[in-house]
Design a protein around this motif. Sequence first.
Motif, PDB file in Angstrom:
ATOM      1  N   ASP A 282      20.191   8.165 -47.328  1.00  0.00           N
ATOM      2  CA  ASP A 282      21.204   8.399 -46.243  1.00  0.00           C
ATOM      3  C   ASP A 282      21.795   9.535 -45.767  1.00  0.00           C
ATOM      4  OD1 ASP A 282      22.398   7.383 -43.756  1.00  0.00           O
ATOM      5  OD2 ASP A 282      24.137   6.259 -44.865  1.00  0.00           O
ATOM      6  N   ALA A 283      21.317  10.563 -46.037  1.00  0.00           N
ATOM      7  CA  ALA A 283      21.603  11.913 -45.868  1.00  0.00           C
ATOM      8  C   ALA A 283      20.926  13.075 -45.744  1.00  0.00           C
ATOM      9  CB  ALA A 283      22.418  12.248 -47.358  1.00  0.00           C
ATOM     10  N   PRO A 284      21.292  14.287 -45.269  1.00  0.00           N
ATOM     11  CA  PRO A 284      20.394  15.426 -45.013  1.00  0.00           C
ATOM     12  C   PRO A 284      19.710  15.923 -46.408  1.00  0.00           C
ATOM     13  CG  PRO A 284      22.567  16.033 -44.791  1.00  0.00           C
ATOM     14  CD  PRO A 284      22.631  14.761 -44.956  1.00  0.00           C
ATOM     15  N   ARG A 285      18.510  16.241 -46.354  1.00  0.00           N
ATOM     16  CA  ARG A 285      17.831  16.811 -47.427  1.00  0.00           C
ATOM     17  C   ARG A 285      16.863  17.997 -47.031  1.00  0.00           C
ATOM     18  NH1 ARG A 285      21.040  14.605 -49.857  1.00  0.00           N
ATOM     19  NH2 ARG A 285      20.978  13.240 -51.581  1.00  0.00           N
ATOM     20  N   TRP A 286      16.569  18.898 -47.911  1.00  0.00           N
ATOM     21  CA  TRP A 286      15.695  20.025 -47.527  1.00  0.00           C
ATOM     22  C   TRP A 286      14.577  19.551 -48.590  1.00  0.00           C
ATOM     23  CZ3 TRP A 286      16.899  24.912 -45.255  1.00  0.00           C
ATOM     24  CH2 TRP A 286      17.879  25.209 -44.576  1.00  0.00           C
ATOM     25  N   PHE A 287      13.375  19.455 -47.863  1.00  0.00           N
ATOM     26  CA  PHE A 287      11.982  19.218 -48.724  1.00  0.00           C
ATOM     27  C   PHE A 287      11.036  20.423 -48.616  1.00  0.00           C
ATOM     28  CE2 PHE A 287      13.390  15.046 -47.068  1.00  0.00           C
ATOM     29  CZ  PHE A 287      13.475  14.251 -48.219  1.00  0.00           C
TER      30      PHE A 287
END
Length: 234
Positions: free
Chosen positions: A188-193
């Motif tokens: 439930d958060a922004p992520r960089w993949f």
Amino acid sequence: MNRTDRLHALAEELRRAGPRGRTAARLAGWLEVSPRTVKRDVAALQQAGVPIWATAGPGGGYVLDASATLPPVNLTPAQAVAVAVALAGAADAPFAADGRMALEKVLDALGPAARAETERLAGRVWVRGPAPRSAAAAVVEDALARRRVVVLTYRDAAGTPSRRRVEPLAVARTEGHWYLMAWCRERDAPRWFRWDRIAAADLTPEPVPDRDLAAFGTPPPDAAPVRAGAHRAR
């Protein structure tokens, strides 16, 4: 050929035909379908707003309105090579496969002499071989373009896999790598993949809601949004 591809091919063939148009019989033979199917496809394109007109008479057929046709591509060989070099240097980038198809269209629009000179000049430009492209890349690109939730199988820096249901929002290249910027449903958060760590991807029919990219923080100093024709504003 599925119907979506057939509709696109039909519109492109009428675009190439110009004011001469094409008969239903000729289109049917080219697409390997019945004239009745061609008529249904033309009706579907017309309902979608594509300006196709029917012409009467023994030689009648279908014509795409000139307002919907594209001007000829007048690239110099050097300009065509510049496009090819840009694509070759970013073969691991998002939408790279679409870029290669676009380049083929550019080359098809060149005359024989310009095409030969482009190939000669391109042979004088060498680039480093591309990094391996993830097998999941096409699925992630489709999810980003269609604004659909996608389920990722992702490996972290230690190689540990995890399943993530994410909302793809943007891609960025920074510190020598491509990243997918997405809202992770599990966290439930922004992520960089990191793009090359996406081992698999499964598209879902669920739409991605609108989210503010500001949630990802300040853009990296070595990354900026791509702008078509941005050079004109400088």
